[in-house]
Structures are given as C-alpha cells and as structure tokens.
Design a protein around this motif. Structure first.
Motif, PDB file in Angstrom:
ATOM      1  N   SER A   1       0.882  -1.184   0.027  1.00  0.00           N
ATOM      2  CA  SER A   1      -0.123   0.009   0.007  1.00  0.00           C
ATOM      3  C   SER A   1       0.962   1.244  -0.232  1.00  0.00           C
ATOM      4  O   SER A   1       1.917   1.169   0.629  1.00  0.00           O
ATOM      5  N   ASP A   2       0.394   2.314  -0.562  1.00  0.00           N
ATOM      6  CA  ASP A   2       1.179   3.732  -0.228  1.00  0.00           C
ATOM      7  C   ASP A   2       0.552   4.490   0.858  1.00  0.00           C
ATOM      8  O   ASP A   2       0.668   5.594   0.956  1.00  0.00           O
ATOM      9  N   ASN A   3      -0.387   3.613   1.561  1.00  0.00           N
ATOM     10  CA  ASN A   3      -0.835   4.352   2.906  1.00  0.00           C
ATOM     11  C   ASN A   3      -1.613   5.430   2.539  1.00  0.00           C
ATOM     12  O   ASN A   3      -1.688   6.580   3.318  1.00  0.00           O
ATOM     13  N   THR A   4      -2.284   5.473   1.693  1.00  0.00           N
ATOM     14  CA  THR A   4      -3.438   6.693   1.266  1.00  0.00           C
ATOM     15  C   THR A   4      -4.734   6.052   1.032  1.00  0.00           C
ATOM     16  O   THR A   4      -4.926   4.836   0.592  1.00  0.00           O
ATOM     17  N   VAL A   5      -5.743   6.695   1.274  1.00  0.00           N
ATOM     18  CA  VAL A   5      -7.072   6.301   1.047  1.00  0.00           C
ATOM     19  C   VAL A   5      -7.791   7.300   0.062  1.00  0.00           C
ATOM     20  O   VAL A   5      -7.553   8.745   0.143  1.00  0.00           O
ATOM     21  N   LYS A   6      -8.090   6.759  -1.218  1.00  0.00           N
ATOM     22  CA  LYS A   6      -8.562   7.515  -1.970  1.00  0.00           C
ATOM     23  C   LYS A   6     -10.323   7.900  -1.830  1.00  0.00           C
ATOM     24  O   LYS A   6     -11.015   6.993  -1.744  1.00  0.00           O
ATOM     25  N   ILE A   7     -10.210   9.160  -1.651  1.00  0.00           N
ATOM     26  CA  ILE A   7     -11.697   9.954  -1.303  1.00  0.00           C
ATOM     27  C   ILE A   7     -12.045  10.910  -2.179  1.00  0.00           C
ATOM     28  O   ILE A   7     -11.195  11.347  -3.100  1.00  0.00           O
ATOM     29  N   HIS A   8     -13.307  11.067  -2.329  1.00  0.00           N
ATOM     30  CA  HIS A   8     -13.802  11.894  -3.379  1.00  0.00           C
ATOM     31  C   HIS A   8     -13.289  13.390  -3.024  1.00  0.00           C
ATOM     32  O   HIS A   8     -13.235  13.744  -1.745  1.00  0.00           O
ATOM     33  N   PRO A   9     -12.859  14.225  -3.723  1.00  0.00           N
ATOM     34  CA  PRO A   9     -12.451  15.513  -3.669  1.00  0.00           C
ATOM     35  C   PRO A   9     -13.265  16.443  -2.823  1.00  0.00           C
ATOM     36  O   PRO A   9     -13.081  17.448  -2.095  1.00  0.00           O
ATOM     37  N   ASP A  10     -14.754  16.097  -3.183  1.00  0.00           N
ATOM     38  CA  ASP A  10     -15.676  17.062  -2.389  1.00  0.00           C
ATOM     39  C   ASP A  10     -15.716  16.720  -0.963  1.00  0.00           C
ATOM     40  O   ASP A  10     -15.814  17.573  -0.191  1.00  0.00           O
ATOM     41  N   VAL A  11     -15.404  15.404  -0.571  1.00  0.00           N
ATOM     42  CA  VAL A  11     -15.375  15.031   0.844  1.00  0.00           C
ATOM     43  C   VAL A  11     -14.161  15.512   1.511  1.00  0.00           C
ATOM     44  O   VAL A  11     -14.323  15.870   2.728  1.00  0.00           O
ATOM     45  N   ALA A  12     -13.165  15.376   0.768  1.00  0.00           N
ATOM     46  CA  ALA A  12     -11.778  15.994   1.302  1.00  0.00           C
ATOM     47  C   ALA A  12     -11.971  17.482   1.647  1.00  0.00           C
ATOM     48  O   ALA A  12     -11.530  18.087   2.551  1.00  0.00           O
ATOM     49  N   GLN A  13     -12.599  18.283   0.746  1.00  0.00           N
ATOM     50  CA  GLN A  13     -12.795  19.543   1.036  1.00  0.00           C
ATOM     51  C   GLN A  13     -13.795  19.969   2.019  1.00  0.00           C
ATOM     52  O   GLN A  13     -13.555  20.668   2.888  1.00  0.00           O
ATOM     53  N   LYS A  14     -14.814  18.942   2.132  1.00  0.00           N
ATOM     54  CA  LYS A  14     -15.562  19.257   3.208  1.00  0.00           C
ATOM     55  C   LYS A  14     -14.932  18.948   4.539  1.00  0.00           C
ATOM     56  O   LYS A  14     -15.337  19.687   5.686  1.00  0.00           O
ATOM     57  N   LEU A  15     -14.141  18.144   4.708  1.00  0.00           N
ATOM     58  CA  LEU A  15     -13.392  17.662   5.851  1.00  0.00           C
ATOM     59  C   LEU A  15     -12.491  18.806   6.281  1.00  0.00           C
ATOM     60  O   LEU A  15     -12.215  19.095   7.183  1.00  0.00           O
TER      61      LEU A  15
END
Length: 185
Positions: A82-96
């Motif tokens: 693993s590259d130790n990242t979680v692929k999440i939607h950019p809108d969710v990352a922005q909301k967080l």
C-alpha cells in the motif's frame, strides 16, 4: 492493474472469503476478532482483573494465531502492499478541510489531525478514545460478537441475530457520522 497496490476485485476477494468461511465451518470454528482478542487478554493475565477473562484460554489458543496473523498481515499490507493513502472523493476532502480542519484526508491512511501522537496531548482526544473504546467493547460483548464476526461469519451461516446486529452496526455508524461526529469536532 497492479495487484500489489490496487484493491483485489470482488471476484477474487469474495471467493477467498467464502473459502475461508467454508474451511472454518468444516473444522467447527467461527470467524471474528472479539473472541481472539479476549483469548489474548486472558493469555496475558487479564483474568486477574476481570472475571470475563477467566476461562481456559489454552483450549482456544488457535485464536492467538488469528491475532498474530492480523498483526503480521496488517504490517505487510501497510508497508509492502500500500502507499498508505485512502482515495476519497475531492468534495469529501474539501468538506473535511472546511468543516473539521482535517487537511490530510486523502494524503495519509489515517488523518494526522486525529490519529497522531500530538493529538494525544489534547485531553478531549484521550476522552474520545477511552469512551469510544469502551463503547466498542461493550457493543461487541452485548451483541455477542464484533462486526467481522457477525457480518462475515454470522451472515454466511444465515443467522438472524447476526443480521440484526449488522443492521444495528450500520445504524450506529450512520448516527455517528451524521449526528455525533459533527458535535464532537
């Protein structure tokens, strides 16, 4: 597809899970993590502090292999597969980032703002971890097993209590994410 770093497709992972459940069914064992962790605690002497851990753990020592396998498998997966990242939607990352000041979402496996050593200096973070750990432990004990035990083993054996428990787990998760998490953070 890079089989090492990409998630395995359902047609590979699903049959492997089914094969594992079939083999456990043949040998008369159940899959889950709460029983192996209970066995581990008992093996390390927790029976001196709580009656729940007073039992013949040696009769269940195969559970220790499950815990060891989870630790070794997790280490191998996180360090070599693993590259130790979680692929999440950019809108969710922005909301967080906007609502909770979590800017490392999508860049790290666990957000540093919540899961770093520095965050443990905050007394409210420690309180959340202790209360959350107690609730997870209580819930697993009250439900007669953990999420993996009920969702994988119980449902594959068509057990109605496991279906009810899994529905409860999902409802609890939705309540946490949509109502409690915004109040805490």
């Amino acid at each position: 597809m890079n089989w090492i770093y990409d998630p395995w497709p359902w047609y590979v992972a699903g049959p492997l899970i089914a094969l594992t459940m079939f083999l456990l069914l043949i040998v008369g064992k159940k899959f889950g993590m709460s029983s192996p962790l209970r066995t581990t605690c008992s093996a390390f002497g927790a029976g001196k502090a709580a009656g729940f851990f007073k039992f013949d753990w040696k009769a269940e020592r195969w559970n220790l292999i499950v815990v060891l396998g989870a630790i070794i498998g997790g280490f191998i997966a996180s360090n070599f597969m693993s590259d130790n990242t979680v692929k999440i939607h950019p809108d969710v990352a922005q909301k967080l980032a906007d609502e909770y000041q979590i800017t490392s979402a999508g860049e790290a496996y666990l957000p540093n703002e919540i899961f770093s050593i520095d965050s443990l200096r905050n007394p409210s973070s420690i309180a959340i971890l202790v209360i959350g750990g107690f609730l997870v432990g209580f819930g697993a004990r009250y439900a007669g097993g953990c999420t993996s035990g009920h969702a994988i083993s119980g449902l594959s054996n068509l057990q109605l209590p496991s279906l009810i428990a899994v529905i409860g787990f999902f409802i609890g998760g939705l309540v946490m994410v949509h109502f409690l998490f915004p109040l805490i953070f």
